[in-house]
Design an enzyme around this catalytic site. Structure first.
Site: not given
Ligand code: NAD
Length: 492
Positions: A173, A248, A282, A383
């Site tokens: 997803k 992550e 990230c 962040e």
């Molecule tokens: P997000 O948490 O909003 O969404 C991430 C994913 O989770 C999306 O696919 C979203 O649709 C899904 N999601 C949202 N609510 C959910 C739920 N209740 N149940 C299951 N899935 C759900 O994050 P984002 O805005 O897409 O990405 C940015 C964040 O990701 C930043 O905080 C960044 O630091 C982090 N990030 C971390 C890494 C790493 O390797 N540690 C890499 C890339 C991004």
């Protein structure tokens, strides 16, 4: 609109919903895609469950699975131009950056393709000549893979490649904002020979299409990359069925610059650390922690260079960085900067949207430097995930380590110094999952990636990245069986 891939078929959303995908660079319509509901995801989970329980993939010899992944790498190289273009349209990222990502994505599939057949488990010394004991590594089962929008296909590759290498089936997803390269990847997986039902894709909003992946009893593992708040929801939901969980999450990554660092190198990497992809990384080095005596010279030069960074859309050959992903995210970055200034941060440059016709309809924000931020303040603990650098100062090595570790995150960090021994000492003491010395941002598919503290748990990439998708099983055989007479009932 049949954008979901379930059980080897392209299918439409059961509810007939759709979503518009718009390019963050100018708001133009990229495409409309199917928008999933819980029912769609449950159908995908059922297909993945059936393929795991009854299909050939889990018992396919590991080197054959590896060959399939090597074919995926070749196909990604063949199609890299169309993948890079699709990624840039969805994310607004410069085309050249999407092209770099394609090389890393193919390398990830190649790495896990080669790793797949290398480890057949191990034999354990039982201390008993009449017993054989061995450890085997088996696939975990059905994996729920949830990915973010900043590096859509790269983050997906870090999960899909090891999941397949280990013999699992999965439901992917991706972020609802950036679905296109995941759709394209499904086609390549089929072309490479992944059997029906092994790779499944649903699209849509997290709480609707994503949530079943952490809740459903038929999912054995959920691997999530995204924000901390969502990670907590995923982990809590997964606890109800005691799934394996890998998280992550975000980072608030320190970039520590000692006064003895090579000045030009430190300036250059400080800019790349935080402003690459407009800070939507990230591991962005968003906290510059500089030794007192170097502060003025270093920050003046960073500000001067930040003001010269050229911003534009993905296909603007002059642009050095691009837009933020959405209006909502841009507003979040604006609120972050306003709060930091309210707290006493000194705005040295940026802090607003760029002006000009070429930015119309896009979500752009100027590279921003906030000086004089206080340890423990909102600006250094939260962040921003945007092009915003905060500056703190330190006195000596102990002070640098203390400040750099003063965060609930622990994803990555940088150290700049010309003293090799100091560099190693500081790297050892930093409580972050990756430390770069006199460099910033390189990662290797063969080196583990992941966070300490609230940046998550579990590791992607490297041998540990494969182990995340495996269960270790102990098989013990008594080769000279006979009664043990532990209980005496058979003797009278
Ligand atoms: P997000 O948490 O909003 O969404 C991430 C994913 O989770 C999306 O696919 C979203 O649709 C899904 N999601 C949202 N609510 C959910 C739920 N209740 N149940 C299951 N899935 C759900 O994050 P984002 O805005 O897409 O990405 C940015 C964040 O990701 C930043 O905080 C960044 O630091 C982090 N990030 C971390 C890494 C790493 O390797 N540690 C890499 C890339 C991004």
């Amino acid at each position: 609109m049949a954008d979901f891939f379930i059980g080897g078929q392209w299918v439409a959303s059961q509810a007939g919903r759709t979503r518009e995908i718009r390019c963050p660079a100018n708001g133009s319509l990229v495409a409309e895609v199917a928008e999933g509901t819980r029912e769609d995801t449950e159908a995908a989970i059922a297909a993945a469950r059936d393929a795991f329980d009854n299909g050939p993939w889990p018992s396919t010899p590991s080197w054959e699975r590896g060959d399939v992944l090597l074919r995926v790498a070749q196909l990604l190289e063949r199609d890299k131009a169309s993948f890079a273009r699709a990624e840039s349209l969805d994310t607004g990222k410069r085309l050249v950056e999407s092209e770099y990502d394609m090389a890393d994505i193919a390398a990830c599939f190649r790495y896990f393709g080669k790793l797949a057949g290398q480890d057949s488990g191990r034999v354990v010394d039982t201390g008993n000549p009449d017993a054989i004991s061995r450890i085997t590594y088996e696939p975990v089962g059905v994996c729920g893979l949830i990915t973010p929008w900043n590096y859509p296909l790269l983050q997906t590759a870090w999960k899909v490649a090891p999941a397949l290498a280990a013999g699992n089936t999965f439901v992917l997803k991706p972020s609802e904002l950036t679905p296109h390269t995941s759709i394209m990847l499904m086609r390549l997986l089929m072309e490479a020979g992944v059997p029906d039902g092994v790779a499944n894709l649903v699209l849509g909003a997290g709480p609707e299409a994503g949530a079943p992946l952490s809740e459903h009893p038929d999912v054995d593992l959920v691997s999530f990359t995204g924000g901390l708040a969502t990670g907590r929801i995923v982990a809590a939901a997964a606890a109800a069925t005691v799934k394996k969980v890998a998280l992550e999450l975000g980072g608030k990554n320190p970039n520590v610059v000692f006064a003895d660092a090579d000045f030009d190198t430190a300036v250059d990497f400080a800019l790349t650390a935080v402003f690459l992809h407009s800070g939507q990384v990230c591991s962005a080095g968003a906290r510059l922690i500089v030794q007192e005596e170097l502060h003025d010279r270093l920050v003046d030069e960073i500000v001067r260079r930040a003001e010269r960074i050229r911003i534009g859309g993905p296909f603007d050959p002059d642009a050095e960085t691009g837009p933020l992903i959405s209006e909502a995210h841009l507003e979040k970055v604006e609120r972050y900067v306003a709060t930091a200034i309210d707290e006493g941060a000194v705005l040295r440059t940026g802090g607003k949207r760029p002006e000009g016709e070429k930015f119309t309809g896009g979500h752009y924000y100027l590279p921003t430097v906030l000086d004089g931020v206080k340890q423990g303040s909102f600006a250094v603990t939260e962040e921003s995930f945007g092009p915003v650098l905060t500056v703190e100062t330190f006195t000596d090595e102990d002070d640098a380590v203390r400040i750099a570790n003063d965060t609930h995150y622990g994803l990555a960090g940088g150290v700049f110094t010309s003293d090799v021994s100091k560099a190693q000492r500081v790297a050892n003491r930093l409580r972050h999952g990756t430390i770069w010395i006199n460099d910033y941002h390189p990662y290797l598919p063969q080196a583990e990636w992941g966070g300490f503290k609230q940046s998550g748990f579990g590791r992607e990439l490297g041998p540990t990245g494969l182990a995340e998708y495996q269960e270790a099983k102990h098989i013990y055989q008594n080769t000279r069986p006979g009664p043990q007479h532990w209980f005496s009932g058979d003797q009278g």
